[in-house]
Design a protein around this motif. Sequence first.
Motif, PDB file in Angstrom:
ATOM      1  N   PRO A 158       0.813  -1.223   0.000  1.00 47.48           N
ATOM      2  CA  PRO A 158       0.000   0.000   0.000  1.00 47.48           C
ATOM      3  C   PRO A 158       0.845   1.271   0.000  1.00 47.48           C
ATOM      4  N   THR A 159       2.073   1.174   0.531  1.00 43.28           N
ATOM      5  CA  THR A 159       2.944   2.358   0.593  1.00 43.28           C
ATOM      6  C   THR A 159       3.936   2.406  -0.572  1.00 43.28           C
ATOM      7  N   SER A 160       3.772   1.543  -1.567  1.00 47.77           N
ATOM      8  CA  SER A 160       4.643   1.616  -2.743  1.00 47.77           C
ATOM      9  C   SER A 160       4.441   2.972  -3.423  1.00 47.77           C
ATOM     10  N   PRO A 161       5.500   3.540  -3.976  1.00 44.75           N
ATOM     11  CA  PRO A 161       5.418   4.926  -4.429  1.00 44.75           C
ATOM     12  C   PRO A 161       4.909   5.089  -5.857  1.00 44.75           C
ATOM     13  N   VAL A 162       4.638   6.321  -6.192  1.00 49.87           N
ATOM     14  CA  VAL A 162       4.600   6.764  -7.576  1.00 49.87           C
ATOM     15  C   VAL A 162       6.025   7.202  -7.907  1.00 49.87           C
ATOM     16  N   VAL A 163       6.555   6.723  -9.028  1.00 55.57           N
ATOM     17  CA  VAL A 163       7.933   7.038  -9.419  1.00 55.57           C
ATOM     18  C   VAL A 163       7.906   7.969 -10.619  1.00 55.57           C
ATOM     19  N   VAL A 164       8.690   9.041 -10.558  1.00 57.54           N
ATOM     20  CA  VAL A 164       8.793   9.965 -11.682  1.00 57.54           C
ATOM     21  C   VAL A 164      10.258  10.105 -12.076  1.00 57.54           C
ATOM     22  N   GLY A 165      10.520   9.958 -13.365  1.00 53.00           N
ATOM     23  CA  GLY A 165      11.857  10.194 -13.883  1.00 53.00           C
ATOM     24  C   GLY A 165      12.050  11.666 -14.155  1.00 53.00           C
ATOM     25  N   VAL A 166      13.151  12.223 -13.690  1.00 51.25           N
ATOM     26  CA  VAL A 166      13.369  13.675 -13.746  1.00 51.25           C
ATOM     27  C   VAL A 166      14.559  14.005 -14.642  1.00 51.25           C
ATOM     28  N   ASP A 167      14.326  14.900 -15.605  1.00 48.39           N
ATOM     29  CA  ASP A 167      15.397  15.460 -16.415  1.00 48.39           C
ATOM     30  C   ASP A 167      15.165  16.964 -16.557  1.00 48.39           C
ATOM     31  N   HIS A 168      15.764  17.592 -17.571  1.00 49.75           N
ATOM     32  CA  HIS A 168      15.690  19.051 -17.713  1.00 49.75           C
ATOM     33  C   HIS A 168      14.543  19.533 -18.588  1.00 49.75           C
ATOM     34  N   SER A 169      13.804  18.646 -19.207  1.00 54.37           N
ATOM     35  CA  SER A 169      12.847  19.045 -20.238  1.00 54.37           C
ATOM     36  C   SER A 169      11.579  19.671 -19.657  1.00 54.37           C
ATOM     37  N   ASP A 170      10.886  20.444 -20.500  1.00 52.21           N
ATOM     38  CA  ASP A 170       9.613  21.042 -20.100  1.00 52.21           C
ATOM     39  C   ASP A 170       8.562  19.968 -19.840  1.00 52.21           C
ATOM     40  N   SER A 171       8.562  18.916 -20.664  1.00 54.78           N
ATOM     41  CA  SER A 171       7.567  17.862 -20.458  1.00 54.78           C
ATOM     42  C   SER A 171       7.795  17.149 -19.132  1.00 54.78           C
ATOM     43  N   CYS A 172       9.036  17.105 -18.668  1.00 54.12           N
ATOM     44  CA  CYS A 172       9.318  16.504 -17.371  1.00 54.12           C
ATOM     45  C   CYS A 172       8.726  17.346 -16.244  1.00 54.12           C
ATOM     46  N   THR A 173       8.743  18.670 -16.408  1.00 49.25           N
ATOM     47  CA  THR A 173       8.110  19.538 -15.410  1.00 49.25           C
ATOM     48  C   THR A 173       6.640  19.156 -15.242  1.00 49.25           C
ATOM     49  N   ARG A 174       5.960  18.932 -16.361  1.00 53.26           N
ATOM     50  CA  ARG A 174       4.554  18.527 -16.297  1.00 53.26           C
ATOM     51  C   ARG A 174       4.412  17.103 -15.766  1.00 53.26           C
ATOM     52  N   ALA A 175       5.401  16.250 -16.036  1.00 50.44           N
ATOM     53  CA  ALA A 175       5.381  14.892 -15.490  1.00 50.44           C
ATOM     54  C   ALA A 175       5.487  14.920 -13.969  1.00 50.44           C
ATOM     55  N   ILE A 176       6.314  15.818 -13.443  1.00 49.70           N
ATOM     56  CA  ILE A 176       6.436  15.964 -11.993  1.00 49.70           C
ATOM     57  C   ILE A 176       5.091  16.384 -11.394  1.00 49.70           C
ATOM     58  N   GLU A 177       4.419  17.327 -12.044  1.00 48.72           N
ATOM     59  CA  GLU A 177       3.098  17.756 -11.569  1.00 48.72           C
ATOM     60  C   GLU A 177       2.114  16.589 -11.563  1.00 48.72           C
ATOM     61  N   ALA A 178       2.138  15.777 -12.614  1.00 55.36           N
ATOM     62  CA  ALA A 178       1.242  14.630 -12.701  1.00 55.36           C
ATOM     63  C   ALA A 178       1.568  13.601 -11.625  1.00 55.36           C
ATOM     64  N   ALA A 179       2.844  13.357 -11.396  1.00 59.10           N
ATOM     65  CA  ALA A 179       3.252  12.372 -10.404  1.00 59.10           C
ATOM     66  C   ALA A 179       2.800  12.770  -9.004  1.00 59.10           C
ATOM     67  N   PHE A 180       2.943  14.052  -8.676  1.00 58.31           N
ATOM     68  CA  PHE A 180       2.466  14.513  -7.369  1.00 58.31           C
ATOM     69  C   PHE A 180       0.949  14.366  -7.272  1.00 58.31           C
ATOM     70  N   TRP A 181       0.225  14.675  -8.364  1.00 55.68           N
ATOM     71  CA  TRP A 181      -1.229  14.558  -8.342  1.00 55.68           C
ATOM     72  C   TRP A 181      -1.640  13.126  -8.014  1.00 55.68           C
ATOM     73  N   PHE A 182      -1.029  12.164  -8.689  1.00 52.60           N
ATOM     74  CA  PHE A 182      -1.400  10.768  -8.460  1.00 52.60           C
ATOM     75  C   PHE A 182      -0.939  10.272  -7.091  1.00 52.60           C
TER      76      PHE A 182
END
Length: 291
Positions: A158-182
């Motif tokens: 139940p405590t397994s995480p949502v994992v987000v891969g992080v780089d420098h791109s603009d789409s990654c910024t939006r991926a970070i936002e999505a990962a936090f939302w989920f």
Amino acid sequence: MTKHVAESPAGSALGFWAKKDWGDIVVALDGTQKSRDALSWAAGLASVTGARIRLVHALTPRESTRSLERLHGRRLLRSARRELSGLDPRIAIDSILTDDPIAPVLGALSHTADLIVIGGRESGPIRDVLFGRNATRIVAESACPVLVWRPQHADLAPTSPVVVGVDHSDSCTRAIEAAFWFADALEVPLTALHVGSPHRRPATNDTELEQIRALEWLKGRVDPVASAHATVDIHLHLLDASAQHELRLASATAHLLVIGSRGHGPWTGPLTGSVGQSLVHASCCPILVVR
């Protein structure tokens, strides 16, 4: 799936992932168990977000000339509608039966949808064909985020995480936002993972200083979004290895893997190109590709 509605801090602009009400979630169906499981996942998300679900079934060129197969397609869509109504009668449902190939159909629908959901197979880039089209083509032709559903590990905690891969791109910024939302919605931790490029030349010969700077950079990438999701526990990880290998390994114990699509401009990180395409096929859990 439960949802904490995070209040955005003053002056922040989290865009799509900060809105309370969604529009359409488009779900592609092919009659397999994978697509049924993807539909169930989408239903849980629709219950949280108030989204409408649009069901899409595409006949193959051979099938489109056969009335029996067309009848089968209609029955498949009716069955999916009944299943959705049983899961949550509040969900608004629309359905489309098309003779056109599935990838361009989903690509067209993605311009007005909030999310595309497809079932995926774990068989490799060449043989991973969905409705006669490669899954990476569906991701590539979509103008909105795409969720490629795969079954999670049987021992997922139940405590397994949502994992987000992080780089420098603009789409990654939006991926970070999505990962936090989920992570907020699922009430689980978030793991932000940055894999350094093996071709990058370090700024100094001080390895410890390089690690500190890289960790500060990673923290700086997630902090603007973290402030809007105060209840989410955050874990930062730096790795000097293969991005594909490390993210696939992390996906084995994750609720969801989130990556950005190909970036543009001078900062295109290790999650773009062939690595991202490979993860679409190789992820051990559902993978969300964010534009």
